[in-house]
Write a protein that holds these residues in place. Structure first.
Motif: not given
Length: 147
Positions: A8-13, A17-21
């Protein structure tokens, strides 16, 4: 921090950061974990989470192999990137030497002497290296030790 909280934390980050992949891969992992929890009817423990992650890694490695065979370089790069993101959540992988040592110890424990005992040895080793070593590597090393 549990795996789901970390995801969840990494998903928010990744969203910030607009990292789609990366976001897509995290969502796939979360969906797999949630589907497994629903299937079992309970919250997943660490070992069950590891099983799901291992399955995700194996699926991507299989896909990577097939795409390389077919010459699909566009998909090869996509799968390699996904694999890198999934492996971030896996425990540190054992080296070939470490796995070889575990194989030798397990063969001694089980008293295996020939390739006929391979199933017995594999059944004893896999819980020890679950998520920390590739099954095909373990299989190869067991065969080498038993021949």
């Amino acid at each position: 921090m549990s795996l789901l909280e970390r995801l969840n934390e990494d998903m928010k980050q990744a969203m910030r950061n607009k990292e789609k992949e990366k976001l897509t891969v995290i969502r796939m992992i979360k969906a797999s974990l949630q589907n497994e929890a629903i299937k079992l009817g309970e919250d997943l423990n660490e070992e069950q989470e590891l099983t799901v992650l291992s399955r995700e890694v194996k699926q991507r490695k299989d896909s990577l192999h097939e795409f390389e065979k077919a010459g699909r370089e566009d998909l090869v790069e996509k799968i390699r990137t996904e694999l890198q993101y999934v492996e971030l959540y896996m425990p540190k992988q054992l080296s070939e030497e470490e796995v070889s040592k575990i194989v030798a110890e397990t063969i001694a424990e089980t008293g295996a002497t020939s390739k006929a005992d391979m199933g017995k040895v594999m059944a004893a080793i896999m819980p020890k290296v679950k998520g920390k070593a590739d099954g095909s590597l373990v299989n190869k090393l067991v065969q080498q030790h038993l021949s």
